[in-house]
Scaffold this motif. Structure first.
Motif, mmCIF file in Angstrom:
data_model
loop_
_atom_site.group_PDB
_atom_site.id
_atom_site.type_symbol
_atom_site.label_atom_id
_atom_site.label_comp_id
_atom_site.label_asym_id
_atom_site.label_seq_id
_atom_site.Cartn_x
_atom_site.Cartn_y
_atom_site.Cartn_z
ATOM 1 N N VAL A 297 0.792 -1.233 0.000
ATOM 2 C CA VAL A 297 0.000 0.000 0.000
ATOM 3 C C VAL A 297 0.829 1.291 0.000
ATOM 4 O O VAL A 297 0.473 2.249 -0.691
ATOM 5 C CB VAL A 297 -0.988 -0.005 1.190
ATOM 6 C CG1 VAL A 297 -1.956 1.157 1.087
ATOM 7 C CG2 VAL A 297 -1.768 -1.323 1.210
ATOM 8 N N PRO A 298 1.940 1.373 0.761
ATOM 9 C CA PRO A 298 2.662 2.652 0.772
ATOM 10 C C PRO A 298 3.346 2.995 -0.548
ATOM 11 O O PRO A 298 3.830 4.116 -0.696
ATOM 12 C CB PRO A 298 3.725 2.456 1.865
ATOM 13 C CG PRO A 298 3.303 1.265 2.633
ATOM 14 C CD PRO A 298 2.528 0.414 1.690
ATOM 15 N N GLN B 218 2.122 3.316 -3.495
ATOM 16 C CA GLN B 218 1.271 3.949 -4.507
ATOM 17 C C GLN B 218 1.866 5.312 -4.856
ATOM 18 O O GLN B 218 2.620 5.888 -4.076
ATOM 19 C CB GLN B 218 -0.147 4.159 -3.968
ATOM 20 C CG GLN B 218 -0.747 2.961 -3.255
ATOM 21 C CD GLN B 218 -0.881 1.751 -4.143
ATOM 22 O OE1 GLN B 218 -1.472 1.842 -5.201
ATOM 23 N NE2 GLN B 218 -0.334 0.632 -3.716
ATOM 24 N N GLY B 219 1.470 5.831 -5.977
ATOM 25 C CA GLY B 219 1.886 7.185 -6.337
ATOM 26 C C GLY B 219 3.400 7.331 -6.305
ATOM 27 O O GLY B 219 4.137 6.474 -6.800
ATOM 28 N N GLY C 121 5.280 6.988 -3.923
ATOM 29 C CA GLY C 121 5.892 5.993 -3.046
ATOM 30 C C GLY C 121 6.633 4.905 -3.802
ATOM 31 O O GLY C 121 7.519 4.247 -3.254
#
Lengths: 79, 619
Positions: free
Chosen positions: B456-457, B459-460, B462
């Motif tokens: 999850v971290p 994304q974008g 990250g």
């Protein structure tokens, strides 16, 4: 206002609910740092894992510049 | 001469009451490094196939690493490994704290226990001197009184202790090993294996001054750099301020907080257990050997404060999973588990399982010792933990884990027994992050949530954090395609590397402060070995394949790589309501994983994979 500047905000995943009305041109005071921005957005600090400013990992003390691109990522992982 | 490590491994024959020292050359150390990889070498060599994990033929290994105890923040973890009494396959569990570094400073890189002592004993290593001492008078003690008693007996307050409590002595398969009362080798039932050998504790006292480093000046500079970075890198700053308590509201807000035995995914009292509630009982930080992150918590609402405060997994295990929103009860439950030597994850899962059986009418008040204990009953949760630790009544059944408990209870109870390969999962829902599902299914120890950094971290922006691993496109949380599997393998290797090198996941990339480039510099400063991320990834993969091959020889294959029933049912509520894992897509992900790893369709590493990792002896 002269003392203010505009930044571009991206709030990833569950932080999306804290997005202001105008994330692409969000007005903040000159000299604001990342920690103060998180507080201004009303996000509890423990929900934010990291922040990128202009593509680089920031610290809470990183000072924002006019037209900065700021991306906030939520705290969620394993362990 | 070796730098960073001693070149000595203590091998103790508990049956005979004797010991010897194994000395391996540099090539061996540079192949196995430490942790699960080093332990696997001994497991393959000494443990007979299909043996009883709680019998004398199992072998128990305490393994540090070539880097453990060097003095860098987070370089303090060690592994305890053996055949798992939960799965019958590869078992391992890592802990930080103070024990691993002190064992290194006491003169040994690892301690291997064979056989079974005829009477309770503890092992005492005092600056290279070894002694097996009687522990009959100490048997039955909880961990804190035991620690105080042996400190008095040995007349030394600086000893470091890894011990079992009554749960391990009674061979609960949910028993853990505790060091310094607040650091647990929690998973895989290692406490039960220790109990089966009549081994109450391993106690170590090292030389002052630590270990010899290849380049002390370079190390000093790197250490200063690392400390400064830890003080400003946001994920580390957050970890210091809030610890893993942060996960509670993150999971709740994401709609994937395991609640009431995985029946629900939103817990109405989550905020009471999250940081806003926790802050009221927070009593300061607690840390591990020379670590400035200090992610561990102390709390003010328990009697024996040295047991520390619950971390996220325990908050979920004894809180949301049991429907208990009373933080005082959860902290007390954590205290009971550390005192008695129970894995909070497995024990919490077993209590939640029993509560659901009570709700379904499969267990009645008589089965539960006089009254029905259902979700939300904090006092009942505490009562059941005590009975599990003491193996009393229903607790004796639950003490063997939910898989075996369901086999004994029958009446359809297996429908509510959630495990993979016999081990209960920790509290992360793969329906909201499918990479975690791969980790649960593929972990050699049975369901485990720290196989790979959760996606999850990344994304974008990250994704930049995983660019050095060759991951250029961010894996979406719910993706099931090859991109997700590629990401999972890269992440799995990084955490396998950490386990093998004895490094805490909370200090090193991809999420935390120390970059891979700097890590390679640390390896060279400590050991003198010029290295690269490429070599470290090979080391990591070797550890993964060694563990896999241990399971292969025990008869496991792709049919054991699966998830439990509720993961294939829709999330019932919250922001991800209706999301589920498609069984066919999940099988397809596993097939892609095997192919990318050069394993065959049955999930068995091919000869080429073994040769590539210098493991031809296993082909």
């Amino acid at each position: 206002m002269e003392d203010n500047m505009l930044i571009k905000l991206t709030l990833e995943a569950i932080l999306g609910k804290y997005a202001p009305d105008n994330p692409d041109a969000y007005e903040v005071p000159f000299g604001m740092n990342v920690g103060a921005l998180i507080a201004k957005l009303g996000i509890p600090e423990h929900l934010v894992m990291f922040v990128f400013v202009n593509g680089h990992m920031a610290t809470l003390d990183t000072i924002l510049q006019d037209n900065a691109s700021v991306s906030l990522c939520p705290y969620i992982c394993g362990g | 001469m070796p730098y960073g490590y001693n070149g000595k491994i203590l091998v103790v024959d508990l049956t005979a009451g004797t010991w010897s020292v194994d000395e391996h050359d540099e090539t061996w150390y540079r192949t196995y490094w430490g942790g699960g990889a080093l332990a696997s070498w001994y497991m393959h060599k000494f443990i007979p196939t299909k043996t009883d994990p709680l019998g004398p033929e199992n072998v128990l290994i305490f393994a540090a690493s070539v880097l453990c105890g060097c003095g860098m923040s987070g370089f303090n973890r060690y592994t305890v490994a053996a055949m798992s009494p939960l799965t019958g396959g590869f078992g391992e569990s890592e802990a930080a704290g103070y024990f691993g570094p002190e064992m290194k400073h006491a003169g040994f890189d690892a301690v291997v226990f064979k056989g079974k002592s005829s009477k309770p004993v503890y092992l005492w290593i005092n600056k290279g001197q070894v002694e097996l001492r009687p522990a009959g008078q100490l048997w039955g003690m909880e961990n804190a009184p035991f620690l105080d008693a042996v400190r008095a007996e040995l007349g030394d307050k600086k000893i470091r202790i890894a011990s079992i409590g009554p749960a391990g002595e009674k061979m609960s398969r949910l028993a853990c090993i505790i060091n310094e009362l607040a650091h647990a080798n929690g998973r895989s039932g290692m406490g039960a294996v220790m109990g089966s050998k009549n081994l109450k504790a391993v106690i170590v006292r090292g030389e002052e001054g630590g270990i010899e480093l290849a380049n002390p000046e370079a190390f000093k500079e790197l250490n200063l750099f690392h400390r400064k970075r830890l003080g400003e890198h946001m994920p580390n700053v957050g970890m210091r301020k809030f610890g893993t308590v942060q996960h509670m509201m993150a999971q709740q807000n994401s709609g994937i907080l395991p609640t009431r035995n995985w029946k629900d995914c939103q817990f109405e009292d989550a905020a009471k257990l999250g940081w806003e509630g926790y802050e009221k009982v927070f009593d300061g930080n607690h840390t591990c050997y020379k670590c400035t992150v200090a992610c561990k918590r102390k709390v003010n609402n328990i009697a024996e404060k040295r047991y520390g405060g619950p971390e996220y997994e325990t908050l979920a295990a004894l809180g949301s999973m049991c429907g208990v929103g009373d933080l005082d009860a959860v902290c007390r439950g954590h205290e009971i588990c550390n005192a008695m030597g129970l894995d909070t994850v497995g024990a919490g899962a077993a209590v939640a399982f029993a509560m659901e059986l009570a709700e379904k009418g499969i267990l009645d008040a008589k089965d539960m010792g006089g009254r029905l204990i259902t979700f939300g009953d904090g006092a009942g949760m505490l009562e059941l933990l005590g009975t599990i630790a003491r193996r009393e009544g229903l607790g004796d059944v639950l003490a063997d884990g939910v898989k075996r408990a369901a086999e004994r209870i029958g009446k359809g109870s297996e429908e509510y027994a959630f495990h993979v390969k016999g081990q209960e999962p920790a509290f992360h829902d793969p329906r909201g992050k499918t990479g975690v599902g791969l980790g649960f299914a593929l972990s050699p120890t049975g369901a485990d949530h720290i196989e790979a950094p959760h996606e999850v971290p990344f994304q974008g922006e990250g994704v930049k954090l995983v660019n050095p691993l060759g991951i250029i496109v961010a894996p979406k949380a719910l993706d099931n395609g090859p991109g997700k599997v590629r990401y999972f393998i890269a992440g799995e290797k990084t955490w396998a590397m950490n386990n093998t090198l004895g490094i805490c996941n909370f200090v090193v990339a991809p999420l935390f402060a120390l970059s891979y480039t700097k890590l390679c510099e640390v390896v060279e400063a400590v050991t003198g070995w010029s290295t690269s991320l490429h070599e470290l990834m090979l080391v990591a993969e070797r550890s993964m394949v060694l563990a896999r091959m241990f399971n292969v020889r025990e008869g496991m294959d792709s049919t054991d790589d699966t998830l439990f029933r509720r993961m294939f049912e829709p999330l019932p509520e919250g922001p991800l309501k209706g999301t589920t894992i498609d069984p066919k897509e999940f099988k397809n992900m596993l097939a892609m994983y095997y192919a990318m790893m050069n394993w065959n369709e049955k999930g068995i590493p091919r000869a080429g994979a073994l040769y590539n990792l210098s493991l031809e002896s296993l082909s």
